[in-house]
Write a protein that holds these residues in place. Structure first.
Motif, PDB file in Angstrom:
ATOM      1  N   VAL A 154     -81.488 -66.375 -25.930  1.00 36.27           N
ATOM      2  CA  VAL A 154     -80.528 -66.148 -24.846  1.00 36.27           C
ATOM      3  C   VAL A 154     -81.275 -65.562 -23.648  1.00 36.27           C
ATOM      4  CG1 VAL A 154     -78.480 -64.781 -24.221  1.00 36.27           C
ATOM      5  CG2 VAL A 154     -78.633 -65.828 -26.481  1.00 36.27           C
ATOM      6  N   PRO A 155     -80.926 -65.980 -22.418  1.00 35.57           N
ATOM      7  CA  PRO A 155     -81.580 -65.389 -21.251  1.00 35.57           C
ATOM      8  C   PRO A 155     -81.511 -63.859 -21.289  1.00 35.57           C
ATOM      9  CG  PRO A 155     -80.249 -67.248 -20.567  1.00 35.57           C
ATOM     10  CD  PRO A 155     -79.938 -67.006 -22.032  1.00 35.57           C
ATOM     11  N   ALA A 213     -66.253 -66.812 -29.269  1.00 29.23           N
ATOM     12  CA  ALA A 213     -65.485 -66.478 -28.064  1.00 29.23           C
ATOM     13  C   ALA A 213     -66.430 -66.163 -26.900  1.00 29.23           C
ATOM     14  CB  ALA A 213     -64.548 -65.304 -28.325  1.00 29.23           C
ATOM     15  N   LEU A 214     -67.499 -65.405 -27.156  1.00 29.13           N
ATOM     16  CA  LEU A 214     -68.482 -65.109 -26.120  1.00 29.13           C
ATOM     17  C   LEU A 214     -69.120 -66.403 -25.611  1.00 29.13           C
ATOM     18  CD1 LEU A 214     -70.217 -63.079 -24.461  1.00 29.13           C
ATOM     19  CD2 LEU A 214     -71.782 -63.037 -26.433  1.00 29.13           C
ATOM     20  N   CYS A 215     -69.451 -67.296 -26.523  1.00 25.23           N
ATOM     21  CA  CYS A 215     -70.071 -68.579 -26.135  1.00 25.23           C
ATOM     22  C   CYS A 215     -69.120 -69.408 -25.280  1.00 25.23           C
ATOM     23  CB  CYS A 215     -70.487 -69.358 -27.383  1.00 25.23           C
ATOM     24  SG  CYS A 215     -71.897 -68.636 -28.254  1.00 25.23           S
ATOM     25  N   ALA A 216     -67.833 -69.360 -25.592  1.00 24.34           N
ATOM     26  CA  ALA A 216     -66.847 -70.105 -24.800  1.00 24.34           C
ATOM     27  C   ALA A 216     -66.677 -69.482 -23.417  1.00 24.34           C
ATOM     28  CB  ALA A 216     -65.507 -70.138 -25.535  1.00 24.34           C
ATOM     29  N   ASP A 217     -66.736 -68.148 -23.337  1.00 25.29           N
ATOM     30  CA  ASP A 217     -66.559 -67.444 -22.058  1.00 25.29           C
ATOM     31  C   ASP A 217     -67.797 -67.508 -21.163  1.00 25.29           C
ATOM     32  OD1 ASP A 217     -64.004 -66.743 -22.809  1.00 25.29           O
ATOM     33  OD2 ASP A 217     -64.546 -64.693 -23.405  1.00 25.29           O
ATOM     34  N   ASP A 218     -68.965 -67.624 -21.772  1.00 22.99           N
ATOM     35  CA  ASP A 218     -70.212 -67.647 -21.007  1.00 22.99           C
ATOM     36  C   ASP A 218     -71.004 -68.887 -21.421  1.00 22.99           C
ATOM     37  OD1 ASP A 218     -72.830 -67.301 -19.998  1.00 22.99           O
ATOM     38  OD2 ASP A 218     -72.662 -65.120 -20.097  1.00 22.99           O
ATOM     39  N   GLY A 275     -73.497 -69.762 -24.507  1.00 19.51           N
ATOM     40  CA  GLY A 275     -73.046 -70.806 -25.427  1.00 19.51           C
ATOM     41  C   GLY A 275     -74.079 -71.894 -25.626  1.00 19.51           C
ATOM     42  N   GLN A 276     -74.673 -72.365 -24.542  1.00 16.80           N
ATOM     43  CA  GLN A 276     -75.683 -73.409 -24.660  1.00 16.80           C
ATOM     44  C   GLN A 276     -76.926 -72.883 -25.376  1.00 16.80           C
ATOM     45  OE1 GLN A 276     -77.429 -74.970 -21.038  1.00 16.80           O
ATOM     46  NE2 GLN A 276     -78.085 -76.822 -22.094  1.00 16.80           N
ATOM     47  N   ALA A 277     -77.346 -71.676 -25.052  1.00 17.99           N
ATOM     48  CA  ALA A 277     -78.534 -71.105 -25.686  1.00 17.99           C
ATOM     49  C   ALA A 277     -78.327 -70.944 -27.192  1.00 17.99           C
ATOM     50  CB  ALA A 277     -78.884 -69.762 -25.043  1.00 17.99           C
ATOM     51  N   VAL A 278     -77.163 -70.445 -27.592  1.00 19.80           N
ATOM     52  CA  VAL A 278     -76.868 -70.258 -29.009  1.00 19.80           C
ATOM     53  C   VAL A 278     -76.783 -71.612 -29.708  1.00 19.80           C
ATOM     54  CG1 VAL A 278     -75.112 -69.465 -30.652  1.00 19.80           C
ATOM     55  CG2 VAL A 278     -75.807 -67.990 -28.753  1.00 19.80           C
TER      56      VAL A 278
END
Length: 152
Positions: A11-12, A108-113, A117-120
């Motif tokens: 993640v960045p 939820a964090l991946c959906a919000d950011d 989300g792409q990194a994960v």
């Protein structure tokens, strides 16, 4: 000495704290069952210390170990992909210390950011790909007429 957390490193840097805040440290004694094949994949771990055996259920037989994971490894990817059920089971081979994440909170964090989300998603896809390649090599070694050729 604690091992690095490849998930956080994927993640960045300016967004790592948001993901790290969703984890907490857990421990398992050697022999502890962490999850069972077919059960709800509602959390996952990054192993800090110790080893975990992944196994597959075979009716009427002891579950054979298909892979062992050690420090720095992601334990569990089924939490990301519906229907969120474990594809394998897991048992602590040694005492284990790990960072545990709540899967629903991370999704939820991946959906919000979308950056997180792409990194994960890319990190988990890389893990799954590597494990598939490893499984293919093991199958060739077991059943292929000339093995996998990995030692050549």
């Amino acid at each position: 000495m604690l091992t690095r957390n490849g998930l956080l490193e994927a993640v960045p840097e300016d967004r790592r704290d948001a993901l790290a805040a969703l984890s907490h440290e857990v421990t398992y004694e050697a022999g502890a069952r962490i999850f069972n094949e077919g059960g709800p994949a509602n959390r996952f771990w990054v192993i800090r210390i110790g080893n975990v055996a992944l196994d597959v259920h075979v009716p009427g037989r002891r579950s054979p170990v298909v892979q062992s994971l050690g420090p720095g490894s992601l334990l569990g990817w089924s939490w990301l992909i519906p229907p969120h059920k474990w594809h394998l089971g897991a048992t602590a081979q040694t005492a284990v210390q790990a960072d545990e994440y709540d899967a629903a909170q991370v999704r939820a964090l991946c959906a919000d950011d979308p950056v997180i989300g792409q990194a994960v998603a890319l990190y988990v896809a890389g893990i799954v790909g590597g494990r598939l390649r490893g499984s293919r090599q093991r199958l060739l070694d077991l059943y292929g007429p000339y093995g996998s050729g990995a030692d050549l």
